[in-house]
Design a protein around this motif. Structure first.
Motif, short mmCIF file in Angstrom:
data_model
loop_
_atom_site.label_atom_id
_atom_site.label_comp_id
_atom_site.label_asym_id
_atom_site.label_seq_id
_atom_site.Cartn_x
_atom_site.Cartn_y
_atom_site.Cartn_z
N TYR A 1 7.25 5.14 12.72
CA TYR A 1 5.94 5.31 12.08
C TYR A 1 5.43 3.98 11.53
O TYR A 1 4.27 3.61 11.71
CB TYR A 1 6.09 6.36 10.98
CG TYR A 1 4.88 6.58 10.13
CD1 TYR A 1 3.70 7.06 10.69
CD2 TYR A 1 4.91 6.33 8.75
CE1 TYR A 1 2.58 7.27 9.91
CE2 TYR A 1 3.79 6.54 7.96
CZ TYR A 1 2.63 7.02 8.54
OH TYR A 1 1.52 7.22 7.76
N PHE B 1 -7.59 2.10 -2.91
CA PHE B 1 -8.48 1.82 -1.78
C PHE B 1 -8.78 3.11 -1.02
O PHE B 1 -8.00 4.06 -1.06
CB PHE B 1 -7.89 0.75 -0.84
CG PHE B 1 -6.77 1.23 0.04
CD1 PHE B 1 -5.50 1.43 -0.47
CD2 PHE B 1 -6.98 1.47 1.39
CE1 PHE B 1 -4.45 1.87 0.34
CE2 PHE B 1 -5.94 1.92 2.22
CZ PHE B 1 -4.67 2.11 1.68
N ALA C 1 -1.00 -1.05 14.82
CA ALA C 1 -2.40 -0.59 14.76
C ALA C 1 -3.19 -1.46 13.78
O ALA C 1 -4.32 -1.89 14.08
CB ALA C 1 -2.45 0.87 14.34
N GLY D 1 -10.28 4.58 2.86
CA GLY D 1 -10.52 4.20 4.25
C GLY D 1 -9.37 3.41 4.84
O GLY D 1 -8.22 3.57 4.45
N LEU D 2 -9.72 2.54 5.78
CA LEU D 2 -8.69 1.82 6.53
C LEU D 2 -8.07 0.68 5.72
O LEU D 2 -8.79 -0.13 5.12
CB LEU D 2 -9.29 1.24 7.81
CG LEU D 2 -9.67 2.25 8.90
CD1 LEU D 2 -10.38 1.53 10.04
CD2 LEU D 2 -8.42 2.98 9.42
N LEU E 1 -3.62 4.67 -2.04
CA LEU E 1 -4.58 5.29 -1.12
C LEU E 1 -5.26 6.48 -1.79
O LEU E 1 -4.60 7.39 -2.27
CB LEU E 1 -3.86 5.76 0.15
CG LEU E 1 -4.74 6.54 1.14
CD1 LEU E 1 -5.83 5.66 1.73
CD2 LEU E 1 -3.91 7.16 2.24
N LYS F 1 -5.41 14.51 1.88
CA LYS F 1 -4.01 14.89 1.69
C LYS F 1 -3.75 15.78 0.48
O LYS F 1 -2.65 16.28 0.30
CB LYS F 1 -3.15 13.63 1.55
CG LYS F 1 -2.56 13.13 2.85
CD LYS F 1 -1.52 12.08 2.53
CE LYS F 1 -0.70 11.66 3.71
NZ LYS F 1 0.26 10.61 3.32
N PRO G 1 0.83 -1.21 0.00
CA PRO G 1 0.00 0.00 0.00
C PRO G 1 0.86 1.26 0.00
O PRO G 1 2.03 1.22 0.40
CB PRO G 1 -0.73 -0.12 1.35
CG PRO G 1 0.29 -0.77 2.23
CD PRO G 1 1.16 -1.65 1.36
N GLY G 2 0.27 2.36 -0.41
CA GLY G 2 1.02 3.62 -0.35
C GLY G 2 0.28 4.75 -1.01
O GLY G 2 -0.79 4.57 -1.59
N SER G 3 0.89 5.95 -0.90
CA SER G 3 0.32 7.12 -1.57
C SER G 3 0.82 7.19 -3.02
O SER G 3 0.08 7.61 -3.91
CB SER G 3 0.74 8.40 -0.84
OG SER G 3 0.32 8.35 0.50
N PHE G 4 2.07 6.82 -3.25
CA PHE G 4 2.65 6.78 -4.60
C PHE G 4 2.39 8.09 -5.36
O PHE G 4 1.89 8.07 -6.49
CB PHE G 4 2.09 5.58 -5.40
CG PHE G 4 2.31 4.25 -4.74
CD1 PHE G 4 3.56 3.68 -4.69
CD2 PHE G 4 1.25 3.57 -4.15
CE1 PHE G 4 3.77 2.45 -4.08
CE2 PHE G 4 1.43 2.34 -3.52
CZ PHE G 4 2.69 1.77 -3.49
N MET H 1 2.15 1.80 12.65
CA MET H 1 1.09 1.41 11.70
C MET H 1 0.87 -0.10 11.68
O MET H 1 -0.26 -0.58 11.65
CB MET H 1 1.43 1.89 10.29
CG MET H 1 1.06 3.33 10.07
SD MET H 1 0.72 3.66 8.34
CE MET H 1 2.31 3.44 7.64
N LYS I 1 5.97 -3.65 3.04
CA LYS I 1 6.38 -2.25 2.97
C LYS I 1 7.90 -2.16 2.94
O LYS I 1 8.59 -3.07 3.41
CB LYS I 1 5.86 -1.48 4.19
CG LYS I 1 4.34 -1.43 4.25
CD LYS I 1 3.83 -0.11 4.77
CE LYS I 1 4.00 1.02 3.78
NZ LYS I 1 3.56 2.31 4.34
O1 PNS Z 1 3.18 5.93 0.97
P1 PNS Z 1 2.71 6.24 2.35
O2 PNS Z 1 2.08 7.61 2.39
O3 PNS Z 1 3.77 6.05 3.40
O4 PNS Z 1 1.55 5.18 2.68
C1 PNS Z 1 0.86 5.23 3.90
C2 PNS Z 1 -0.37 4.30 3.85
C3 PNS Z 1 -1.23 4.61 2.64
C4 PNS Z 1 0.09 2.87 3.78
C5 PNS Z 1 -1.14 4.57 5.17
O5 PNS Z 1 -1.33 5.95 5.33
C6 PNS Z 1 -2.49 3.89 5.20
O6 PNS Z 1 -2.58 2.69 5.28
N1 PNS Z 1 -3.56 4.69 5.13
C7 PNS Z 1 -4.92 4.20 5.13
C8 PNS Z 1 -5.68 4.62 6.39
C9 PNS Z 1 -5.35 3.70 7.53
O7 PNS Z 1 -5.53 2.52 7.47
N2 PNS Z 1 -4.81 4.32 8.59
C10 PNS Z 1 -4.43 3.61 9.77
C11 PNS Z 1 -3.04 3.03 9.64
S1 PNS Z 1 -2.45 2.84 11.21
#
Ligand code: PNS
Length: 161
Positions: free
Chosen positions: A98, A70, A105, A72-73, A37, A42, A8-11, A102, A88
């Protein structure tokens, strides 16, 4: 290993660091779902469709990689997709706190989930999408930072910013 994993990611946009992690994951696992995401909060530079298109082009040679998005969560998205493993990249110690937070969580939200970290390639440890955006928007050379097939499209977009 015949297993499906999610990267997953923002890319925003894809970098050579992302491509390195996706490529290595594609060699280790049966299928890699690259999940972009849709981060409405953002205000990304590249739209979700643009980010997905760049990823599709950058990973065109990798048969077992699928690009999706995707909302949401992530933990919920994994559950609804039937995927229990997140992959990742870790660039440096600064990423660790960080990412660790994540991963924990996500596991609380979905106890089936495991997060696997691949160490970033030494050449990519300093690289980030935000750095690419900044250098590119100021007319700097980003050819060492982004995949060659999508370089020109990224440059064009960033110069318009
Ligand atoms: O490329 P990034 O910005 O480091 O990716 C972060 C990402 C998209 C993996 C993270 O922000 C994410 O999973 N966002 C979705 C919302 C979510 O599940 N948040 C709780 C994670 S603890």
């Amino acid at each position: 290993m015949n297993k499906t994993v999610i990267c997953p990611g923002s890319f925003d946009p894809v970098t050579l660091g992302h491509l390195d992690i996706i490529t290595r994951a594609s060699k280790m696992f049966g299928k890699v779902i690259v999940a972009v995401l849709v981060n409405s909060g953002k205000n990304p530079t590249f739209s979700t469709e643009e980010r997905m298109e760049l990823l599709r082009e950058a990973t065109a040679g990798l048969d077992n990689v699928e690009i999706t998005s995707f909302k949401g969560l992530l933990a919920e998205y994994c559950k609804s997709s039937g995927v229990d493993t997140i992959v990742k990249g870790l660039r440096a110690v600064s990423d660790f706190e960080y990412e660790f937070q994540m991963a924990l969580a996500n596991k609380k939200l979905n106890p089936q989930l495991e997060t696997i970290f691949l160490t970033a390639d030494a050449d990519s440890t300093f690289l980030s999408s935000s750095m690419v955006r900044e250098i590119g928007s100021m007319g700097g050379d980003i050819s060492n930072f982004v995949p060659a097939p999508v370089h020109d499209r990224i440059v064009k977009k960033l110069r318009k910013q």
